[in-house]
Design an enzyme around this catalytic site. Structure first.
Site: not given
Ligand code: CP
Ligand code: NVA
Length: 335
Positions: A130, A157, A160, A253, A293, A321
């Site tokens: 990430r 993502h 997701q 989101d 999400c 997930r």
């Molecule tokens: N939706 C999602 O990716 O959640 P986290 O940021 O908690 O991993």
């Molecule tokens: N768009 C959000 C998604 C979180 C799962 C972010 O990037 O923070």
């Protein structure tokens, strides 16, 4: 004749065959962007996930590794769902996940991204990362020797979207042109993945985003290109009411993504007309589900009332997930 307890059921045998045959070519492949995931590969993740979910409900480990496989997870940003679902998923498959906070390992500062990728490749079977910059997952993939999964970047993502489409399929009973999914809010990483996921599965997608917050045209153009084959309708507008009209699913989101915290106040006022509330939901189909999400900010992108009413679907989406990432790992690593 009574089958012995270790005789695989037809479902387990089919699932094992689906993974082992590698018909869709997932083995040893990266999952950095849905740009690189074919429709068949996308559907294979959903199919394997459904099989693994059924086994999980029966607390069965009939599809698991005999040699413990390992996953290294690098997080430059916080996570609940991604970290825990990967970690729990690896345990279910008789594997092991190792969590690495980017500031502990000093990705790109204590040592180069290439050195991290190469050394990790000597110990683990897969890397999930990430990152702030999409270029970092690309560099991990380019320089290491094991498959890399994008666990969220500034661009996309993808993992997701697997869970999102599985959840839609479970609640609507199908995927395809008969469904309309509406996304309201920021044209961000989550919307980018959804555009490609809906286009691939033939689901009509309508995004309502404020001016200045539209999705990257590269994703819209790719979704439109895929939609020519699948018949999905791709609509992008600034009008939340038009976007949500007759929707089967309405998706939220956060308005401010991780890394954009300094823009929170400005975004807070721009996004108000896109809040998922009773008024906007009255334009969707009465049977419409709400997806998120997560993490959710009640009173911002969604009201507390709507969030609570639709919580069971949203928590199922979070649960999915686990199943979809187990499926992805199985397809990438093999049995
Ligand atoms: N939706 C999602 O990716 O959640 P986290 O940021 O908690 O991993
Ligand atoms: N768009 C959000 C998604 C979180 C799962 C972010 O990037 O923070």
């Amino acid at each position: 004749m009574t089958p012995t307890t270790d005789t695989p059921s037809e479902e387990v045998a089919n699932l094992r065959e689906l993974i082992s045959s590698d018909r869709t070519g997932w083995r040893k492949k990266h999952c950095l962007s849905l740009f690189d995931v074919s429709t068949a590969q996308f559907n294979a993740v959903l199919d394997v996930a459904k099989g693994l979910k059924a086994l999980d409900l029966q607390r069965q480990m009939a599809v698991a590794w005999t040699y413990p496989r390992t996953l290294a997870m690098i997080f430059e940003k916080p996570s609940l769902r991604t970290r825990v679902s990967f970690e729990a998923g690896m345990a279910h498959l008789r594997g092991h996940a190792i969590n690495l906070a980017a500031n502990e390992i000093g990705l790109g500062t204590r040592e180069s991204v290439a050195d991290v990728a190469n050394v990790l490749s000597r110990w683990v079977d897969v890397i999930a990362a990430r990152v702030f910059l999409h270029a970092t997952v690309e560099e991990l993939a380019r320089t290491g020797t094991v498959p890399v999964i994008n666990a969220l970047s500034d661009k996309e993502h993808p993992i997701q979207a697997f869970a999102d489409l599985l959840t839609l399929q479970e609640y609507a009973g199908t995927l395809g042109n008969s469904l309309k999914l509406t996304y309201l809010g920021d044209g961000n990483n989550v919307l980018h993945a959804l555009l490609l996921a809906c286009a691939k599965t033939g689901v009509n997608i309508s995004a309502g985003c404020p001016e200045g917050y539209l999705p990257d045209p590269v994703y819209v153009e790719e979704a439109e290109r895929i939609a020519q084959e699948t018949g999905a309708k791709i609509e992008i507008s600034h009008d939340p009411v038009a976007a949500v009209r007759e929707a089967d699913a309405v998706y939220a989101d956060v308005w401010t993504s991780m890394g954009q915290e300094s823009e929170k106040d400005e975004r807070g006022s721009v996004f108000i007309p896109y809040q998922i509330n009773e008024t906007l939901m009255s334009y969707a189909k009465p049977s419409a589900i709400v997806l998120h999400c997560l993490p959710a900010h009640r009173g911002e992108e969604v009201t507390a009332e709507i969030m609570d009413r639709h919580a069971s679907v949203i928590y199922e989406q979070a649960e999915n997930r686990l199943h979809t990432q187990k499926a992805l790992l199985m397809l990438i690593i093999g049995l």
